[in-house]
Design a protein around this motif. Structure first.
Motif: not given
Length: 193
Positions: A68-80
Motif C-alpha cells: 500500500v502506497g500514499l503519494r500526492d498529499p494535500q493538507l486540510g485543516l479543521d479549526g472547529r
C-alpha cells in the motif's frame, strides 16, 4: 540658524549605526511565524503543505500480500474539530488482484502532538475518514478499503508536520518549549512557553 557640517569621523559613526540598524530585521525574517510578544508561533497551511510534501511518497507491506502506497498529499485543516487532515492518492498492489495496482483516494484526519525530543509537531492517532477505490466493487472493494484504511493510518501515525531547530526556539538566553496546539482553518498555532 546656521548649518553645521559634521566632522567626517562623526558622519562615519552615524552611517555605521544606520547601516547596523537596517541589518537588524534580517535575522528575524527567518522567524516570521514566531511572535515572541504573544508567545505564539503560527505555521501557515502553505508552509505545512510544503513540509509534508517532502515526506511522500510512503509505502508499507501489509500481511505479506499487499503493498500500500500514499503519494500526492494535500493538507486540510479543521479549526472547529482542532484536527488536521491528509488526503492522498492511494495505491494497493498485490499478486492476488486481477487489476493490480488499484488506485484510489484516502482522507485521514488526525489530532496533533508535540514530540519534545525531536522538536517536531506530529500527527497523532490518525483515522481514515473516507476511502474510495477505482475499478473494484463488492466484497473485494470492502476488503481492500479495510486494508487501505489500516495501512494509511499506520503510515501517517507520527508523521511530522513541522519540525523546529534549537535556534528557532531560542531568543537571547531563553529557550522556548511548545505548549498548546490549536488548528485554525488557515494554519496551526502553537503556544511558546
Amino acid at each position: 540658524m546656521t548649518d553645521r557640517i559634521l566632522p567626517s569621523h562623526v558622519r562615519r559613526r552615524v552611517l555605521r549605526a544606520l547601516l547596523g540598524a537596517a541589518a537588524l530585521p534580517a535575522p528575524f525574517a527567518a522567524l516570521a511565524g514566531f511572535n515572541f510578544f504573544t508567545n505564539e508561533y503560527t505555521a501557515t497551511r502553505e508552509e505545512l503543505q510544503a513540509q509534508i510534501a517532502k515526506r511522500f511518497p510512503v509505502a508499507e507491506r501489509y500481511a505479506e500480500i499487499f503493498m500500500v502506497g500514499l503519494r500526492d498529499p494535500q493538507l486540510g485543516l479543521d479549526g472547529r474539530a482542532n484536527r488536521a487532515a491528509i488526503t492522498a492518492t492511494l495505491t494497493i498492489a498485490s499478486p492476488l488482484l486481477a487489476a493490480s495496482p488499484v488506485q484510489g483516494v484516502v482522507s485521514v484526519s488526525s489530532a496533533l502532538r508535540y514530540d519534545a525530543a525531536a522538536r517536531a509537531l506530529r500527527l497523532d492517532q490518525p483515522k481514515a475518514e473516507r476511502l474510495t477505490l477505482q475499478g473494484v466493487e463488492g466484497r473485494d472493494a470492502e476488503r481492500l478499503q479495510q486494508v487501505g484504511a489500516v495501512v494509511a493510518q499506520e503510515l501517517l501515525q507520527g508523521q511530522i508536520l513541522r519540525s523546529f531547530t534549537a535556534d528557532e526556539l531560542t531568543v537571547g538566553r531563553k529557550t522556548y518549549e511548545i505548549g498548546d496546539i490549536t488548528v485554525q482553518d488557515n494554519g496551526i498555532k502553537v503556544q511558546l512557553k
